[in-house]
Design a protein around this motif. Structure first.
Motif, short mmCIF file in Angstrom:
data_model
loop_
_atom_site.label_atom_id
_atom_site.label_comp_id
_atom_site.label_asym_id
_atom_site.label_seq_id
_atom_site.Cartn_x
_atom_site.Cartn_y
_atom_site.Cartn_z
N GLU A 162 -7.87 36.51 -28.96
CA GLU A 162 -8.40 37.87 -29.09
C GLU A 162 -8.87 38.42 -27.74
OE1 GLU A 162 -11.45 37.31 -31.96
OE2 GLU A 162 -10.06 37.14 -33.66
N GLN A 163 -9.32 37.52 -26.86
CA GLN A 163 -9.79 37.95 -25.53
C GLN A 163 -8.67 38.01 -24.50
OE1 GLN A 163 -12.64 34.74 -25.13
NE2 GLN A 163 -14.37 36.10 -25.49
N ASP A 164 -7.44 37.70 -24.93
CA ASP A 164 -6.27 37.69 -24.04
C ASP A 164 -6.47 36.73 -22.86
OD1 ASP A 164 -3.69 38.45 -23.34
OD2 ASP A 164 -4.40 40.03 -22.00
N THR A 165 -7.05 35.57 -23.15
CA THR A 165 -7.27 34.56 -22.13
C THR A 165 -5.98 33.84 -21.82
OG1 THR A 165 -9.48 34.24 -23.06
CG2 THR A 165 -8.69 32.54 -21.53
N LYS A 166 -5.76 33.49 -20.57
CA LYS A 166 -4.59 32.70 -20.17
C LYS A 166 -4.93 31.22 -20.38
CE LYS A 166 -2.47 36.42 -18.70
NZ LYS A 166 -3.52 37.39 -19.04
N PHE A 167 -4.30 30.60 -21.38
CA PHE A 167 -4.60 29.20 -21.66
C PHE A 167 -3.40 28.51 -22.30
CE2 PHE A 167 -5.36 31.08 -25.77
CZ PHE A 167 -5.13 30.08 -26.70
N VAL A 168 -3.36 27.19 -22.14
CA VAL A 168 -2.38 26.34 -22.80
C VAL A 168 -3.10 25.12 -23.38
CG1 VAL A 168 -0.38 27.03 -21.42
CG2 VAL A 168 -1.84 25.15 -20.64
N CYS A 169 -2.49 24.49 -24.37
CA CYS A 169 -3.10 23.35 -25.05
C CYS A 169 -2.18 22.14 -25.01
CB CYS A 169 -3.35 23.65 -26.52
SG CYS A 169 -4.43 25.03 -26.85
N TRP A 170 -2.78 20.96 -24.95
CA TRP A 170 -2.04 19.74 -25.19
C TRP A 170 -2.23 19.34 -26.65
CZ3 TRP A 170 1.76 16.66 -24.15
CH2 TRP A 170 1.81 15.40 -24.75
N GLY A 171 -1.12 19.24 -27.39
CA GLY A 171 -1.15 18.69 -28.74
C GLY A 171 -1.52 19.67 -29.83
N ALA A 172 -2.58 20.42 -29.65
CA ALA A 172 -3.08 21.30 -30.70
C ALA A 172 -2.23 22.56 -30.82
CB ALA A 172 -4.53 21.68 -30.42
N LYS A 173 -1.84 22.91 -32.05
CA LYS A 173 -1.03 24.10 -32.26
C LYS A 173 -1.94 25.33 -32.36
CE LYS A 173 2.84 21.83 -34.58
NZ LYS A 173 3.67 21.75 -35.80
N VAL A 174 -1.47 26.42 -31.77
CA VAL A 174 -2.19 27.68 -31.81
C VAL A 174 -1.48 28.59 -32.81
CG1 VAL A 174 -3.07 29.63 -30.48
CG2 VAL A 174 -2.79 27.39 -29.37
N ASP A 175 -2.18 29.01 -33.86
CA ASP A 175 -1.56 29.81 -34.92
C ASP A 175 -0.86 31.04 -34.36
OD1 ASP A 175 -2.40 28.05 -36.83
OD2 ASP A 175 -4.15 29.21 -37.46
N GLY A 176 0.42 31.16 -34.66
CA GLY A 176 1.20 32.32 -34.24
C GLY A 176 1.64 32.31 -32.79
N ARG A 177 1.23 31.29 -32.01
CA ARG A 177 1.61 31.22 -30.59
C ARG A 177 2.05 29.80 -30.21
NH1 ARG A 177 -0.11 35.02 -26.94
NH2 ARG A 177 1.29 33.84 -25.57
N PRO A 178 3.19 29.37 -30.75
CA PRO A 178 3.67 28.02 -30.41
C PRO A 178 3.97 27.83 -28.93
CG PRO A 178 5.38 29.29 -31.52
CD PRO A 178 4.10 30.07 -31.65
N ASP A 179 4.17 28.96 -28.21
CA ASP A 179 4.49 28.88 -26.78
C ASP A 179 3.31 28.37 -25.95
OD1 ASP A 179 3.44 31.43 -27.71
OD2 ASP A 179 3.54 32.11 -25.63
N LEU A 180 2.11 28.37 -26.52
CA LEU A 180 0.93 27.94 -25.77
C LEU A 180 0.70 26.43 -25.86
CD1 LEU A 180 -1.60 30.79 -26.68
CD2 LEU A 180 -0.03 30.64 -24.72
N THR A 181 1.56 25.73 -26.59
CA THR A 181 1.35 24.30 -26.81
C THR A 181 2.42 23.45 -26.12
OG1 THR A 181 0.32 24.69 -28.97
CG2 THR A 181 1.21 22.49 -28.58
N VAL A 182 1.95 22.41 -25.44
CA VAL A 182 2.82 21.33 -24.96
C VAL A 182 2.39 20.08 -25.73
CG1 VAL A 182 3.51 19.91 -23.00
CG2 VAL A 182 3.04 22.34 -22.66
N SER A 183 3.32 19.39 -26.36
CA SER A 183 2.94 18.22 -27.15
C SER A 183 4.06 17.20 -27.19
CB SER A 183 2.56 18.63 -28.58
OG SER A 183 3.70 19.09 -29.29
N CYS A 184 3.68 16.00 -27.59
CA CYS A 184 4.64 14.95 -27.88
C CYS A 184 5.17 15.17 -29.30
CB CYS A 184 3.96 13.59 -27.76
SG CYS A 184 4.96 12.18 -28.29
N ASP A 185 6.37 14.73 -29.57
CA ASP A 185 6.90 14.76 -30.93
C ASP A 185 6.24 13.63 -31.72
OD1 ASP A 185 8.30 14.80 -33.28
OD2 ASP A 185 10.28 14.50 -32.38
N ASN A 186 5.05 13.92 -32.25
CA ASN A 186 4.28 12.89 -32.94
C ASN A 186 4.97 12.41 -34.21
OD1 ASN A 186 1.64 12.69 -31.39
ND2 ASN A 186 1.80 14.90 -31.68
N TYR A 187 5.60 13.32 -34.93
CA TYR A 187 6.35 12.94 -36.13
C TYR A 187 7.48 11.98 -35.76
CZ TYR A 187 8.94 13.48 -40.53
OH TYR A 187 9.60 13.25 -41.72
N GLY A 188 8.21 12.32 -34.70
CA GLY A 188 9.29 11.45 -34.24
C GLY A 188 8.77 10.10 -33.77
#
Length: 339
Positions: free
Chosen positions: A148-174
């Motif tokens: 909502e604040q239009d912050t520039k951020f990325v996450c490891w592992g955690a999914k961001v609702d509606g913004r999958p582009d902000l996440t880098v993760s391992c294929d945990n299911y795989g």
């Protein structure tokens, strides 16, 4: 090439035969400058012993040339200890920042409610990398506030609702699938799972789902009685495994949601005179450095922390520059050792 006094970007422009703005772009390695010109500018700058004044540059651009890494861990009784997986990630993120000419500000987070004000608005950092999250259900509201604040951020592992582009993760299911296939190959199908397989910890849950689904494809159903909850610490893995043993729950394989949990589980098994791997095969997840040094050496699922750090920094810098980024899912690898 002789020059009196301290060289400036205008001096470089004169000797290189280009404009001062081209010099500024070339020294930032901007893609707007072709390779030949960029190389020529860097050569002239080196001969003039030119050093970029970062403070002056930052004042002009209103940027700090710093990224913030906010680190969250499960609560432990010893606050001096850091999860070794996070240490590996910290090392790769720091190196990736250095290659891009950025500093890294590291902060352990628990109480702050306004990360944008703490870092981006105060010009302490140009963007934020989030590593770890504790209870994900509590964490989601903070992610939504950043959006909502239009912050520039990325996450490891955690999914961001509606913004999958902000996440880098391992294929945990795989990764869970790889662990299950390894145990099935060794005819160990009476399995226990140690970890938090719930929506409070989506990465652990995905590992369990991949593990369970692979067994079900082989017409094998895992027993919920052989599941024990644990956070990612040796102590938690130790006590969770002891509780299974104390309740006379038998199994011939154990999949731990992290290496720290697995190391604690092995200790509990050994104390109960249960031999690893003869009686129980154990598979962990992460491939922390200690995994190869415990006895017996731990079979585990490796996450590529080097590439993860590079992608987190690269994606965040692209966001800061207004460029498009995409969701990044990194493939896991099975590392077979002695458990």
């Amino acid at each position: 090439m002789k020059h009196k006094g301290k060289a400036t970007s205008f001096d470089i422009a004169h000797y290189a035969g280009v404009s001062q703005s081209t010099v500024s772009r070339a020294l930032r390695n901007s893609p707007l400058v072709n390779e030949e010109t960029r190389r020529k500018v860097h050569e002239v700058a080196a001969k003039l012993n030119y050093k970029v004044d970062k403070n002056a540059s930052n004042l002009r651009t209103q940027q700090s040339s710093t990224l913030a890494l906010l680190l969250f861990e499960d609560p432990t009784t010893d606050e001096s200890k850091i999860n070794p997986f996070f240490l590996s990630m910290l090392g790769s993120i720091t190196r990736a920042c250095a290659k891009e000419g950025y500093d890294l500000l590291v902060s352990f987070q628990s109480s702050s409610q306004d990360w944008r004000a703490d870092y981006e608005d105060s010009h302490r950092a140009d963007g934020i990398i989030l590593l770890g999250y504790g209870d994900y259900l509590d964490y989601q509201s903070r992610l939504q506030k950043l959006l909502e604040q239009d912050t520039k951020f990325v996450c490891w592992g955690a999914k961001v609702d509606g913004r999958p582009d902000l996440t880098v993760s391992c294929d945990n299911y795989g990764g869970g699938q790889l662990a299950a296939a390894h145990l099935i190959e060794h005819k160990r199908t009476d399995c226990a799972f140690i970890g938090d397989a719930s929506h409070h910890c989506p990465e652990f849950f995905a590992r369990y789902q991949g593990f369970k689904d692979t067994f079900e494809k082989h017409n094998i159903t895992l027993s919920e009685r052989k599941m024990a909850n644990a956070i990612s610490t040796e102590d938690s893995g130790y006590h969770a495994t002891k509780s299974l043993i104390a309740n006379n729950i038998r199994f011939n394989a154990l999949f731990a949601a992290s290496d720290l949990i697995a190391i604690g589980a092995i200790r509990a098994l050994q104390e109960a005179n249960i031999k690893v791997p003869n009686d129980v095969r154990v598979v962990g997840f992460d491939n922390i450095p200690a995994a190869s040094y415990v006895s017996p050496a731990l079979t585990t699922i490796q996450q590529n922390t080097t590439l993860a750090g590079q992608m987190l920094v690269s994606n965040l810098l692209n966001l800061i520059r207004g460029e498009k980024v995409e969701s990044t899912l990194l493939p896991p690898n099975l590392i077979v050792r002695n458990t």
